[in-house]
Design a protein around this motif. Structure first.
Motif, PDB file in Angstrom:
ATOM      1  N   SER A  88       0.826  -1.208   0.000  1.00  0.00           N
ATOM      2  CA  SER A  88       0.000   0.000   0.000  1.00  0.00           C
ATOM      3  C   SER A  88       0.861   1.260   0.000  1.00  0.00           C
ATOM      4  CB  SER A  88      -0.935   0.009   1.219  1.00  0.00           C
ATOM      5  OG  SER A  88      -1.837  -1.071   1.176  1.00  0.00           O
ATOM      6  N   SER A  89       1.957   1.247   0.758  1.00  0.00           N
ATOM      7  CA  SER A  89       2.841   2.411   0.810  1.00  0.00           C
ATOM      8  C   SER A  89       3.500   2.657  -0.536  1.00  0.00           C
ATOM      9  CB  SER A  89       3.905   2.220   1.894  1.00  0.00           C
ATOM     10  OG  SER A  89       3.317   2.070   3.166  1.00  0.00           O
ATOM     11  N   TYR A  92       1.019   4.060  -2.816  1.00  0.00           N
ATOM     12  CA  TYR A  92       0.754   5.466  -2.499  1.00  0.00           C
ATOM     13  C   TYR A  92       1.807   6.365  -3.134  1.00  0.00           C
ATOM     14  CZ  TYR A  92       0.278   9.719   0.298  1.00  0.00           C
ATOM     15  OH  TYR A  92       0.145  11.019   0.699  1.00  0.00           O
ATOM     16  N   VAL A 121      -5.900   8.171  -3.224  1.00  0.00           N
ATOM     17  CA  VAL A 121      -6.517   7.807  -1.949  1.00  0.00           C
ATOM     18  C   VAL A 121      -6.681   6.294  -1.805  1.00  0.00           C
ATOM     19  CG1 VAL A 121      -8.647   8.009  -0.595  1.00  0.00           C
ATOM     20  CG2 VAL A 121      -7.686  10.018  -1.694  1.00  0.00           C
ATOM     21  N   ILE A 124      -4.282   4.575   0.378  1.00  0.00           N
ATOM     22  CA  ILE A 124      -4.508   4.947   1.772  1.00  0.00           C
ATOM     23  C   ILE A 124      -5.592   4.058   2.370  1.00  0.00           C
ATOM     24  CG2 ILE A 124      -5.255   6.790   3.322  1.00  0.00           C
ATOM     25  CD1 ILE A 124      -4.074   8.788   1.350  1.00  0.00           C
ATOM     26  N   MET A 127      -3.990   0.955   3.373  1.00  0.00           N
ATOM     27  CA  MET A 127      -3.309   1.006   4.667  1.00  0.00           C
ATOM     28  C   MET A 127      -4.305   0.845   5.820  1.00  0.00           C
ATOM     29  SD  MET A 127      -0.722   4.218   4.039  1.00  0.00           S
ATOM     30  CE  MET A 127       0.215   4.384   2.511  1.00  0.00           C
ATOM     31  N   TRP A 180      -3.130  16.148   2.875  1.00  0.00           N
ATOM     32  CA  TRP A 180      -2.652  14.776   2.703  1.00  0.00           C
ATOM     33  C   TRP A 180      -1.404  14.487   3.529  1.00  0.00           C
ATOM     34  CZ3 TRP A 180       2.273  14.929   0.998  1.00  0.00           C
ATOM     35  CH2 TRP A 180       2.666  15.977   0.143  1.00  0.00           C
ATOM     36  N   VAL A 183      -1.220  11.581   6.368  1.00  0.00           N
ATOM     37  CA  VAL A 183      -0.886  10.169   6.164  1.00  0.00           C
ATOM     38  C   VAL A 183       0.562   9.866   6.538  1.00  0.00           C
ATOM     39  CG1 VAL A 183      -0.733   8.299   4.472  1.00  0.00           C
ATOM     40  CG2 VAL A 183      -2.683   9.858   4.434  1.00  0.00           C
ATOM     41  N   TRP A 186       0.860  10.113  10.331  1.00  0.00           N
ATOM     42  CA  TRP A 186       0.241   8.946  10.966  1.00  0.00           C
ATOM     43  C   TRP A 186       1.156   7.725  10.877  1.00  0.00           C
ATOM     44  CZ3 TRP A 186      -1.934   4.671   8.024  1.00  0.00           C
ATOM     45  CH2 TRP A 186      -2.586   3.716   8.828  1.00  0.00           C
ATOM     46  N   ALA A 187       1.720   7.501   9.685  1.00  0.00           N
ATOM     47  CA  ALA A 187       2.598   6.340   9.492  1.00  0.00           C
ATOM     48  C   ALA A 187       3.857   6.448  10.344  1.00  0.00           C
ATOM     49  CB  ALA A 187       2.971   6.210   8.012  1.00  0.00           C
TER      50      ALA A 187
END
Length: 202
Positions: A88-89, A92, A121, A124, A127, A180, A183, A186-187
């Protein structure tokens, strides 16, 4: 890493997912800086981002799996989570780079621009799904608790830094930061939470 939790030992700091995470954001910042300075164009920036991003995410995920094993906090669910988050990363990074490049180069209409934003998105959502799926799949209560605490680290980082920056922006002390950015914050917060718990356990 030794028993005191210091970043030393057989593999040194490069064995840490925190190292790879910080290196990833540093490389992205350098690429952005080169583009802003006019050293490279949008196409060159995109090419570097598409190569460097996924290339650094792979060792970061491997080091996360290794750290989980060595700290006694590994499980099949953890490995699946790390793999899903890695995919997912990388998605992204690729979607973000392509989306910005297409928007800058072709200046598409509203419908296509919305589609580009949605495409960025989607990873994201991946994730978020990976995190929720892990909490569902993990049978070890201790590991599930660690994941929940790490998620709170990420949420806390978003709330604290977002509020602080918002007030500073209101007072016109700092420039605007796009939404954005939550994200990556948060990670990073989640990664710091997991690393601190693993280091403390050791």
């Amino acid at each position: 890493m030794n028993a005191s939790g210091n970043l030393t030992g057989r593999r040194g700091i490069t064995a840490s997912p925190v190292f790879w995470g910080l290196a990833f954001f540093a490389v992205m910042a350098v690429i952005a800086g080169l583009q802003i300075a006019g050293v490279i164009g949008a196409s060159g920036s995109l090419a570097l981002m598409l190569v460097a991003g996924p290339a650094m995410i792979v060792p970061m995920m491997r080091s996360a799996n290794r750290l989980a094993r060595e700290s006694g906090c590994g499980s099949p669910a953890v490995r699946r989570f790390n793999t899903r988050m890695g995919v997912s990363s990388a998605g992204y990074v690729v979607a973000l780079g392509l989306g910005i490049w297409c928007w800058q180069q072709f200046h598409p209409g509203t419908v296509v621009t919305v589609a580009l934003a949605l495409a960025v998105v989607v990873p994201i959502f991946g994730m978020i799904w990976a995190t929720a799926r892990y909490l569902h799949e993990e049978t070890d209560e201790y590991l599930r608790q660690r994941a929940a605490i790490a998620s709170l680290y990420g949420l806390g980082a978003v709330l604290a830094l977002g509020s602080l920056w918002g007030f500073l922006e209101t007072f016109r002390l700092v420039p605007h930061v796009p939404g954005w950015a939550v994200v990556p914050v948060w990670a990073i917060g989640m990664g710091i939470g997991q690393f601190r718990m693993s280091a403390g356990k050791r």
